[in-house]
Scaffold this motif. Structure first.
Motif, mmCIF file in Angstrom:
data_model
loop_
_atom_site.group_PDB
_atom_site.id
_atom_site.type_symbol
_atom_site.label_atom_id
_atom_site.label_comp_id
_atom_site.label_asym_id
_atom_site.label_seq_id
_atom_site.Cartn_x
_atom_site.Cartn_y
_atom_site.Cartn_z
ATOM 1 N N THR A 84 0.821 -1.210 0.000
ATOM 2 C CA THR A 84 0.000 0.000 0.000
ATOM 3 C C THR A 84 0.856 1.260 0.000
ATOM 4 O O THR A 84 1.994 1.250 0.476
ATOM 5 C CB THR A 84 -0.934 0.028 1.229
ATOM 6 O OG1 THR A 84 -1.762 1.200 1.152
ATOM 7 C CG2 THR A 84 -0.138 0.070 2.531
ATOM 8 N N GLN A 85 0.277 2.305 -0.554
ATOM 9 C CA GLN A 85 0.874 3.641 -0.441
ATOM 10 C C GLN A 85 -0.053 4.534 0.386
ATOM 11 O O GLN A 85 0.109 5.744 0.422
ATOM 12 C CB GLN A 85 1.095 4.263 -1.835
ATOM 13 C CG GLN A 85 2.024 3.463 -2.732
ATOM 14 C CD GLN A 85 3.474 3.490 -2.271
ATOM 15 O OE1 GLN A 85 3.822 4.138 -1.300
ATOM 16 N NE2 GLN A 85 4.326 2.775 -2.981
ATOM 17 N N ARG A 86 -1.095 3.914 0.990
ATOM 18 C CA ARG A 86 -2.057 4.678 1.806
ATOM 19 C C ARG A 86 -2.108 4.056 3.194
ATOM 20 O O ARG A 86 -3.162 3.653 3.680
ATOM 21 C CB ARG A 86 -3.448 4.634 1.175
ATOM 22 C CG ARG A 86 -3.532 5.241 -0.199
ATOM 23 C CD ARG A 86 -4.960 5.145 -0.706
ATOM 24 N NE ARG A 86 -5.092 5.634 -2.052
ATOM 25 C CZ ARG A 86 -4.815 4.919 -3.148
ATOM 26 N NH1 ARG A 86 -4.412 3.673 -3.033
ATOM 27 N NH2 ARG A 86 -4.956 5.447 -4.337
ATOM 28 N N GLU A 141 -4.762 5.390 5.856
ATOM 29 C CA GLU A 141 -6.136 5.105 5.434
ATOM 30 C C GLU A 141 -6.437 3.616 5.534
ATOM 31 O O GLU A 141 -7.526 3.202 5.958
ATOM 32 C CB GLU A 141 -6.353 5.530 3.979
ATOM 33 C CG GLU A 141 -6.530 7.002 3.750
ATOM 34 C CD GLU A 141 -6.642 7.262 2.257
ATOM 35 O OE1 GLU A 141 -7.692 6.941 1.686
ATOM 36 O OE2 GLU A 141 -5.661 7.764 1.666
ATOM 37 N N GLU A 159 6.177 7.038 -3.725
ATOM 38 C CA GLU A 159 5.207 6.776 -4.790
ATOM 39 C C GLU A 159 5.909 6.142 -5.991
ATOM 40 O O GLU A 159 5.391 6.122 -7.093
ATOM 41 C CB GLU A 159 4.520 8.088 -5.215
ATOM 42 C CG GLU A 159 3.653 8.699 -4.118
ATOM 43 C CD GLU A 159 2.503 7.776 -3.706
ATOM 44 O OE1 GLU A 159 1.989 7.059 -4.557
ATOM 45 O OE2 GLU A 159 2.152 7.793 -2.511
ATOM 46 N N ASP A 185 -7.183 1.126 -1.073
ATOM 47 C CA ASP A 185 -6.294 0.854 -2.210
ATOM 48 C C ASP A 185 -7.051 0.276 -3.403
ATOM 49 O O ASP A 185 -6.457 0.015 -4.446
ATOM 50 C CB ASP A 185 -5.192 -0.132 -1.808
ATOM 51 C CG ASP A 185 -3.909 0.580 -1.407
ATOM 52 O OD1 ASP A 185 -3.828 1.805 -1.621
ATOM 53 O OD2 ASP A 185 -2.993 -0.088 -0.886
#
Ligand SMILES: [Fe+2]
Length: 230
Positions: A30-32, A35, A75, A130
Motif C-alpha cells: 500500500t501507499q495509503r 487510510e 510513490e 487501495d
C-alpha cells in the motif's frame, strides 16, 4: 554404519495426507498506510501488533498477524510485477455483526460495491482505500457443514450461483424489527430487500447492463447509479 544423509535408514515417512490449511494472513502492498489501517480497524477490528516504518503487522484475534501492510514510503513504481488480488473474505460469526459493521462503515462513508445473499453466505463486497475488493460475509447456516451441504446439493444454488441482490439498510430495518438471522436470509434470498442502486461490478459501461441481466437482474429492474458511486 555410515550416518551420512544419503545412506541413513528411514525410521518414519511423511504422511500422505495432512489437515487442511486455513487462511491465516494476507499481505498487502500500500501507499495509503494510514487510510488502510483506519479502514481495516473499522471493518474488521484489526489492531496494530508491530509497527515498523515500512511494515505494519495487524491482527484481530490471537494470531501474531492477520494482515501485514508493506509500503515503500514513496510513490515510486512497484518493482514487483503481479496480477493483483481479486478479492478476499472475512467471515463474521453472526449476521448481527455483519450488519453492525455495515452501519459503522456507512457512518464513515464506506459503502459496499456489491451486496448479495449468495445462498450460503450474505456477502457485502467493499473496495478498501487501495481498491482491493474485500468481502465481508456471514455464513447463512451458521455451520460450515450445513452450508457446504446446501451449496453442493441445492438445485437453487446450481441454477443461480450469484444469489439475490440485497439492500443492507432494508435488512437492518427488518433485523431491528426482530427478524432472526434465519428469517432475514430466507426473506433476502426470496428478493424481499431489493437494492436501490445497482452493484458495481467494475465492468465497462457498455457491457455492464448485459452482464447484470445475465446475473439475475430482471429487465427494467436495474436501478440507476452504482453502489456506491466510485
Ligand atoms: Fe468470496
Amino acid at each position: 554404519m555410515s550416518t551420512t544423509a544419503g545412506s541413513q535408514a528411514r525410521t518414519r515417512a511423511l504422511p500422505r495426507e495432512t489437515p487442511s490449511p486455513l487462511i491465516h494472513h494476507i499481505g498487502l502492498k500500500t501507499q495509503r498506510r494510514a487510510e488502510m489501517l483506519a479502514w481495516y480497524a473499522a471493518a474488521t477490528n484489526m489492531e496494530i501488533v508491530m509497527d515498523y516504518p515500512q511494515t505494519v503487522f495487524c491482527s484481530n484475534d490471537g494470531a501474531n498477524h492477520r494482515i501485514v501492510f508493506m509500503s515503500s514510503g514513496t510513490e515510486a513504481p512497484d518493482p514487483f510485477h503481479h496480477t493483483g488480488l481479486q478479492h478476499f473474505a472475512f467471515e463474521f460469526p453472526s449476521l448481527e455483526g455483519l450488519l453492525a459493521t455495515y452501519a459503522r462503515l456507512k457512518a464513515v462513508g464506506s459503502l459496499p460495491e456489491i451486496a448479495v445473499d449468495h445462498g450460503p453466505t450474505t456477502s457485502f463486497y467493499y473496495a478498501d482505500p487501495d481498491g482491493n475488493e474485500v468481502e465481508l460475509q456471514y455464513d447463512n447456516f451458521g455451520d460450515w457443514g450445513r452450508s457446504k451441504e446446501w451449496m453442493t446439493t441445492s438445485p437453487e444454488f446450481a441454477a443461480n450461483l450469484v444469489g439475490t441482490w440485497v439492500d443492507p439498510d432494508a435488512m437492518i430495518v427488518a433485523w431491528e424489527g426482530g427478524a432472526s438471522a434465519e428469517e432475514l436470509h430466507r426473506r433476502a434470498y426470496a428478493g424481499e430487500f431489493p437494492p436501490i442502486r445497482r452493484p458495481n461490478l467494475r465492468l465497462p459501461p457498455e457491457v455492464e447492463v448485459e452482464h447484470l441481466l445475465r446475473l439475475g437482474y430482471r429487465d427494467g429492474n436495474i436501478p440507476p447509479g452504482h453502489l456506491p458511486a466510485r
